[in-house]
Design an enzyme around this catalytic site. Structure first.
Site, PDB file in Angstrom:
ATOM      1  N   TYR A 149       0.862  -1.185   0.000  1.00 38.92           N
ATOM      2  CA  TYR A 149       0.000   0.000   0.000  1.00 38.92           C
ATOM      3  C   TYR A 149       0.902   1.239   0.000  1.00 38.92           C
ATOM      4  CZ  TYR A 149      -4.652   1.911   0.098  1.00 38.92           C
ATOM      5  OH  TYR A 149      -5.818   2.530  -0.267  1.00 38.92           O
ATOM      6  N   LEU A 150       1.752   1.295  -1.012  1.00 34.43           N
ATOM      7  CA  LEU A 150       2.882   2.225  -1.030  1.00 34.43           C
ATOM      8  C   LEU A 150       2.444   3.673  -1.173  1.00 34.43           C
ATOM      9  CD1 LEU A 150       5.252   0.153  -3.332  1.00 34.43           C
ATOM     10  CD2 LEU A 150       5.085   0.131  -0.825  1.00 34.43           C
ATOM     11  N   HIS A 164       7.293   5.503   1.368  1.00 33.73           N
ATOM     12  CA  HIS A 164       7.963   4.309   0.853  1.00 33.73           C
ATOM     13  C   HIS A 164       8.813   4.655  -0.378  1.00 33.73           C
ATOM     14  CE1 HIS A 164       4.201   2.342   2.616  1.00 33.73           C
ATOM     15  NE2 HIS A 164       5.166   1.718   3.260  1.00 33.73           N
ATOM     16  N   SER A 169       0.402   4.032   5.671  1.00 36.14           N
ATOM     17  CA  SER A 169      -0.629   3.224   4.995  1.00 36.14           C
ATOM     18  C   SER A 169      -1.918   3.259   5.811  1.00 36.14           C
ATOM     19  CB  SER A 169      -0.152   1.779   4.840  1.00 36.14           C
ATOM     20  OG  SER A 169       1.095   1.750   4.175  1.00 36.14           O
TER      21      SER A 169
HETATM   22  P1  AMP Z   1       5.554  -0.276   6.319  1.00 35.51           P
HETATM   23  O1  AMP Z   1       5.072  -0.613   4.947  1.00 35.51           O
HETATM   24  O2  AMP Z   1       4.611   0.543   7.112  1.00 35.51           O
HETATM   25  O3  AMP Z   1       6.086  -1.492   7.053  1.00 35.51           O
HETATM   26  O4  AMP Z   1       6.826   0.649   6.113  1.00 35.51           O
HETATM   27  C1  AMP Z   1       7.918   0.244   5.332  1.00 35.51           C
HETATM   28  C2  AMP Z   1       9.055   1.226   5.498  1.00 35.51           C
HETATM   29  O5  AMP Z   1       8.635   2.523   5.102  1.00 35.51           O
HETATM   30  C3  AMP Z   1       9.510   1.345   6.964  1.00 35.51           C
HETATM   31  O6  AMP Z   1      10.934   1.455   6.990  1.00 35.51           O
HETATM   32  C4  AMP Z   1       8.858   2.619   7.401  1.00 35.51           C
HETATM   33  O7  AMP Z   1       9.543   3.277   8.444  1.00 35.51           O
HETATM   34  C5  AMP Z   1       8.925   3.435   6.136  1.00 35.51           C
HETATM   35  N1  AMP Z   1       7.944   4.520   6.153  1.00 35.51           N
HETATM   36  C6  AMP Z   1       6.610   4.416   6.421  1.00 35.51           C
HETATM   37  N2  AMP Z   1       6.025   5.638   6.407  1.00 35.51           N
HETATM   38  C7  AMP Z   1       7.025   6.523   6.136  1.00 35.51           C
HETATM   39  C8  AMP Z   1       7.069   7.951   5.988  1.00 35.51           C
HETATM   40  N3  AMP Z   1       5.978   8.699   6.124  1.00 35.51           N
HETATM   41  N4  AMP Z   1       8.257   8.521   5.717  1.00 35.51           N
HETATM   42  C9  AMP Z   1       9.384   7.765   5.588  1.00 35.51           C
HETATM   43  N5  AMP Z   1       9.403   6.421   5.711  1.00 35.51           N
HETATM   44  C10 AMP Z   1       8.243   5.812   5.974  1.00 35.51           C
END
Ligand code: AMP
Length: 278
Positions: free
Chosen positions: A29-30, A34, A183
Site C-alpha cells: 500500500y505504497l 515508501h 498506509s
Molecule cells: P511499512 O510498509 O509501514 O512497514 O513501512 C515500510 C518502510 O517505510 C519502513 O521502513 C517505514 O519506516 C517506512 N515509512 C513508512 N512511512 C514513512 C514515511 N511517512 N516517511 C518515511 N518512511 C516511511
C-alpha cells in the site's frame, strides 16, 4: 522489473545481479514515504529490490492484520515507475511454513514504547527482517525514521548478529499539513483526518519549547499531553521523550532525544516522532 512471488524465484534473479543492492522492506500500500526510501536506495546502489509482505507475526491478536490495506497492482506500477529491479512478494505460508520455530529477540530497547504497547511486535519485525536480509542479501537496507524505535531495533540486530548489511535512516515524509504519511491513514474519515493533525501539532510544540531553551522533559511532556487532550477524538497511548540511542526516558534533555507519541484517533492508532539535538 522482475516480480518474484516466491523465494527460489527471487534467489535466482538475485544471483544474476552484479554490484551493490539497495533493499526496501515494506508491507505494501505504497505511499510517497515508501517511494522516498526506494529513491534513496536507487541513488546509492547499482540495483534496487523491494519486498511487499504483510508480516502476520508483527500483529497482535486484536490488531488490524485482516483489515490492513492492500493494492498490489498499484504498488507494482509505482515500483515500475521508480525503476526498481527486483520485487519479492512471498506469501505467509512460504515465510512461515508449518513447524516454523525460530525467532529473533532484540533485548532492552524492545521493551519500551511500541514494544510495551504491542507485545511481540518487535519479535515479529526482527524475525521477518532477518529472514528478508537472508533472502535478499542486500548491501544496504533503507528504513523510515517514522518508525524510530524499529530503526533502533533493526540497527542493533544487524550489528549484534554481524549481518553485514548497512542500515540506512530516511527522514519522515509528511503530507502538506504535517501528518506523517502512513498506509494506516486510509482508515481515517474526514473528521478524523483533521483530528490526526494533533500528533504533528504536539511534536511542533515540543520543538518550539525546546528551541526556546526548555530542557525539562516533564514540562514538555505535560504541554504536549494537554494539547492532545483538547482534541476529543484523540486518546493518548504514550508521549515519550527519550534518549535517542537507548530510548530510556529522560528527565532533562541534555543529549540527543527522540520525542515520540502514539495516539488513537477513533479506532486508528497513529505514531509519529521527531529528534531533538539535545
Ligand atoms: P511499512 O510498509 O509501514 O512497514 O513501512 C515500510 C518502510 O517505510 C519502513 O521502513 C517505514 O519506516 C517506512 N515509512 C513508512 N512511512 C514513512 C514515511 N511517512 N516517511 C518515511 N518512511 C516511511
Amino acid at each position: 522489473m522482475k516480480v518474484a512471488y516466491n523465494i527460489p524465484e527471487f534467489r535466482e534473479a538475485r544471483r544474476k545481479l552484479n554490484g551493490s543492492l539497495g533493499f526496501v522492506p515494506t508491507m505494501g500500500y505504497l505511499h510517497e514515504g515508501h517511494l522516498e526510501l526506494v529513491r534513496r536506495a536507487r541513488a546509492e546502489n547499482k540495483n534496487t529490490a523491494v519486498s511487499i509482505f504483510i508480516n502476520p507475526t508483527q500483529f497482535g491478536p486484536r490488531e488490524d492484520l485482516a483489515a490492513y490495506p492492500r493494492d498490489p497492482d498499484r504498488d507494482l506500477s509505482r515500483l515500475r515507475e521508480e525503476k526498481v529491479d527486483l520485487v519479492l512478494m512471498p506469501d505467509a505460508a512460504e515465510m512461515y511454513p508449518p513447524g516454523y520455530g525460530t525467532w529473533v529477540n532484540v533485548e532492552g530497547v524492545t521493551e519500551r514504547l511500541e514494544g510495551a504497547a504491542r507485545p511481540g511486535h518487535f519479535r515479529g519485525v526482527a524475525t521477518v527482517v532477518a529472514k528478508l536480509f537472508n533472502i535478499v542479501e542486500p548491501t544496504r537496507a533503507y528504513f523510515g525514521e517514522k518508525d524510530a524505535q524499529q530503526l533502533i531495533v533493526i540497527k542493533k540486530m544487524a550489528a549484534d548478529l554481524d549481518m553485514g548489511v548497512q542500515v540506512i535512516t530516511v527522514p519522515t515524509v509528511r503530507e502538506f499539513d504535517g501528518l506523517a504519511m502512513s498506509s494506516r491513514n486510509v482508515y481515517l474519515d474526514l473528521e478524523e483526518r483533521e483530528s490526526a493533525l494533533v500528533l504533528h501539532k504536539a511534536l511542533t510544540l515540543a520543538r518550539n519549547l525546546h528551541s526556546k531553551g526548555e530542557r525539562n522533559a516533564d514540562v514538555i511532556r505535560k504541554e504536549m499531553t494537554a494539547l492532545i487532550q483538547e482534541e476529543p477524538r484523540a486518546k493518548i497511548d504514550y508521549v515519550s521523550i527519550a534518549d535517542a540511542s537507548t530510548l530510556d526516558e529522560l528527565s532533562s534533555i541534555d543529549r540527543p532525544a527522540v520525542v515520540s507519541l502514539a495516539v488513537k484517533i477513533g479506532k486508528t492508532r497513529l505514531i509519529d516522532n521527531i529528534t531533538l539535538a539535545g
